[in-house]
Design a protein around this motif. Structure first.
Motif, mmCIF file in Angstrom:
data_model
loop_
_atom_site.group_PDB
_atom_site.id
_atom_site.type_symbol
_atom_site.label_atom_id
_atom_site.label_comp_id
_atom_site.label_asym_id
_atom_site.label_seq_id
_atom_site.Cartn_x
_atom_site.Cartn_y
_atom_site.Cartn_z
ATOM 1 N N THR A 176 0.857 -1.183 0.000
ATOM 2 C CA THR A 176 0.000 0.000 0.000
ATOM 3 C C THR A 176 0.891 1.230 0.000
ATOM 4 N N VAL A 177 0.430 2.251 -0.704
ATOM 5 C CA VAL A 177 1.154 3.520 -0.753
ATOM 6 C C VAL A 177 0.271 4.588 -0.136
ATOM 7 N N LEU A 178 0.788 5.279 0.859
ATOM 8 C CA LEU A 178 0.072 6.382 1.489
ATOM 9 C C LEU A 178 0.543 7.689 0.868
ATOM 10 N N LEU A 179 -0.397 8.464 0.363
ATOM 11 C CA LEU A 179 -0.088 9.717 -0.337
ATOM 12 C C LEU A 179 -0.863 10.865 0.277
ATOM 13 N N ASP A 180 -0.341 12.076 0.074
ATOM 14 C CA ASP A 180 -1.100 13.265 0.445
ATOM 15 C C ASP A 180 -1.550 13.983 -0.824
ATOM 16 N N GLU A 181 -2.037 15.208 -0.670
ATOM 17 C CA GLU A 181 -2.621 15.932 -1.798
ATOM 18 C C GLU A 181 -1.603 16.488 -2.792
ATOM 19 N N ARG A 182 -0.328 16.383 -2.515
ATOM 20 C CA ARG A 182 0.683 16.960 -3.404
ATOM 21 C C ARG A 182 0.849 16.062 -4.638
ATOM 22 N N VAL A 183 -0.065 16.236 -5.567
ATOM 23 C CA VAL A 183 -0.119 15.377 -6.759
ATOM 24 C C VAL A 183 1.170 15.444 -7.563
ATOM 25 N N GLU A 184 1.833 16.598 -7.546
ATOM 26 C CA GLU A 184 3.057 16.764 -8.326
ATOM 27 C C GLU A 184 4.164 15.816 -7.868
ATOM 28 N N ARG A 185 4.060 15.227 -6.682
ATOM 29 C CA ARG A 185 5.067 14.299 -6.161
ATOM 30 C C ARG A 185 4.759 12.852 -6.518
ATOM 31 N N TRP A 186 3.543 12.573 -6.953
ATOM 32 C CA TRP A 186 3.112 11.189 -7.116
ATOM 33 C C TRP A 186 3.944 10.426 -8.151
ATOM 34 N N PHE A 187 4.279 11.074 -9.267
ATOM 35 C CA PHE A 187 5.002 10.376 -10.327
ATOM 36 C C PHE A 187 6.385 9.942 -9.852
ATOM 37 N N SER A 188 7.101 10.840 -9.175
ATOM 38 C CA SER A 188 8.444 10.491 -8.699
ATOM 39 C C SER A 188 8.378 9.419 -7.606
ATOM 40 N N ILE A 189 7.325 9.448 -6.796
ATOM 41 C CA ILE A 189 7.142 8.401 -5.786
ATOM 42 C C ILE A 189 6.941 7.052 -6.466
ATOM 43 N N ALA A 190 6.103 7.018 -7.508
ATOM 44 C CA ALA A 190 5.858 5.772 -8.252
ATOM 45 C C ALA A 190 7.134 5.251 -8.897
ATOM 46 N N GLN A 191 7.987 6.153 -9.388
ATOM 47 C CA GLN A 191 9.254 5.733 -10.004
ATOM 48 C C GLN A 191 10.190 5.079 -8.984
ATOM 49 N N ALA A 192 10.072 5.477 -7.736
ATOM 50 C CA ALA A 192 10.957 4.926 -6.694
ATOM 51 C C ALA A 192 10.473 3.579 -6.168
ATOM 52 N N LEU A 193 9.248 3.206 -6.472
ATOM 53 C CA LEU A 193 8.670 1.993 -5.888
ATOM 54 C C LEU A 193 9.412 0.703 -6.262
ATOM 55 N N PRO A 194 9.806 0.489 -7.548
ATOM 56 C CA PRO A 194 10.482 -0.782 -7.878
ATOM 57 C C PRO A 194 11.710 -1.052 -7.020
ATOM 58 N N GLN A 195 12.540 -0.031 -6.808
ATOM 59 C CA GLN A 195 13.743 -0.228 -5.996
ATOM 60 C C GLN A 195 13.394 -0.464 -4.538
ATOM 61 N N ILE A 196 12.387 0.252 -4.054
ATOM 62 C CA ILE A 196 11.951 0.064 -2.667
ATOM 63 C C ILE A 196 11.475 -1.367 -2.448
ATOM 64 N N LEU A 197 10.712 -1.883 -3.396
ATOM 65 C CA LEU A 197 10.173 -3.234 -3.264
ATOM 66 C C LEU A 197 11.271 -4.284 -3.378
ATOM 67 N N LYS A 198 12.236 -4.050 -4.257
ATOM 68 C CA LYS A 198 13.359 -4.988 -4.383
ATOM 69 C C LYS A 198 14.185 -5.044 -3.104
ATOM 70 N N ASP A 199 14.321 -3.895 -2.430
ATOM 71 C CA ASP A 199 15.142 -3.825 -1.229
ATOM 72 C C ASP A 199 14.396 -4.271 0.026
ATOM 73 N N SER A 200 13.103 -4.498 -0.075
ATOM 74 C CA SER A 200 12.333 -4.880 1.108
ATOM 75 C C SER A 200 12.635 -6.331 1.487
ATOM 76 N N PRO A 201 12.621 -6.669 2.763
ATOM 77 C CA PRO A 201 12.912 -8.039 3.206
ATOM 78 C C PRO A 201 11.992 -9.048 2.526
ATOM 79 N N ALA A 202 12.530 -10.201 2.191
ATOM 80 C CA ALA A 202 11.777 -11.225 1.465
ATOM 81 C C ALA A 202 10.573 -11.722 2.254
ATOM 82 N N GLU A 203 10.657 -11.674 3.597
ATOM 83 C CA GLU A 203 9.549 -12.187 4.406
ATOM 84 C C GLU A 203 8.374 -11.215 4.486
ATOM 85 N N TYR A 204 8.547 -9.999 3.955
ATOM 86 C CA TYR A 204 7.451 -9.022 3.933
ATOM 87 C C TYR A 204 6.517 -9.342 2.767
#
Length: 223
Positions: A176-204
């Motif tokens: 799940t991704v928690l976002l606020d109203e700053r829509v201009e940040r959403w695209f860059s947050i989405a771009q960072a997700l693949p690396q965040i998910l790869k780095d997350s512990p396997a048991e998560y």
């Protein structure tokens, strides 16, 4: 008229003077429109036609978005009108089939999205949500690639502002991704997700990503 029910509502609003002499009904057009459009989900219109007659139309409202609030499924029209899509009135006018449109959920703590909800004889209300912002939020969430299938969007309030929880399935994991109203940040947050998910512990197997902070993204295992 789209259905017999709408026609019945129309005739019920005409007084004896209007029935005897149609120009009287035309003079009451604004009042009739307001009353009818509050009782059934239609766009109502009256116009003068040749040969001393009037043309009456009632077109069912187009559903643009569905908002689920508690046990009520609200249908939202592009102009911000909103009504209970599961009510008998809606089924009479708009049919039984569920519209193929985005479905958003409102948090339990969210107030009713319908202004004046509960007024006597009223079915169609105005949405309390900021319509222009709502359009932008829906468009951006649909347009952005979140790295997987968006299974649910939840709209809430947080510290006096609107907040968004997006649930996504990514490979064998859910996040799940928690976002606020700053829509201009959403695209860059989405771009960072693949690396965040790869780095997350396997048991998560279910990850919560809080992207509401100014200069950081917090990742934790969801409960």
């Amino acid at each position: 008229m789209p259905d017999l029910y709408s026609e019945k509502i129309f005739w019920s609003h005409l007084n004896s003077s209007s029935l005897r002499y149609w120009p009287v009904a035309l003079k009451q057009k604004d009042t009739l429109t307001e009353e009818i459009e509050s009782e059934i989900p239609v766009t109502f219109s009256m116009a003068v036609c040749p040969f001393e007659s009037i043309k009456v139309q009632a077109e069912p409202l187009h559903v643009w978005l569905v908002l689920v609030w508690g046990n009520i499924t609200w249908y939202v029209a592009p102009d911000g009108r909103i009504w209970d899509g599961q009510s008998p009135v809606s089924k009479f006018v708009c049919g039984e089939q569920k519209p193929d449109v985005p479905v958003w959920y409102l948090k339990e703590t969210f107030p009713t999205p319908a202004e004046g909800f509960g007024e006597t004889n009223k079915v169609v209300y105005r949405s309390v949500l900021p319509l222009d912002s709502l359009r932008k939020w829906v468009q951006e969430i649909e347009k952005i690639n979140w790295g997987g299938t968006v299974s649910k969007v939840v709209l809430g309030r947080r510290a006096g502002s609107y907040s968004f929880t997006i649930q996504v399935k990514w490979k064998e994991k859910y996040f799940t991704v928690l976002l606020d109203e700053r829509v201009e940040r959403w695209f860059s947050i989405a771009q960072a997700l693949p690396q965040i998910l790869k780095d997350s512990p396997a048991e998560y197997n279910h990850i919560e990503i809080d992207a509401t902070y100014e200069e950081k993204i917090v990742v934790k295992a969801a409960i």
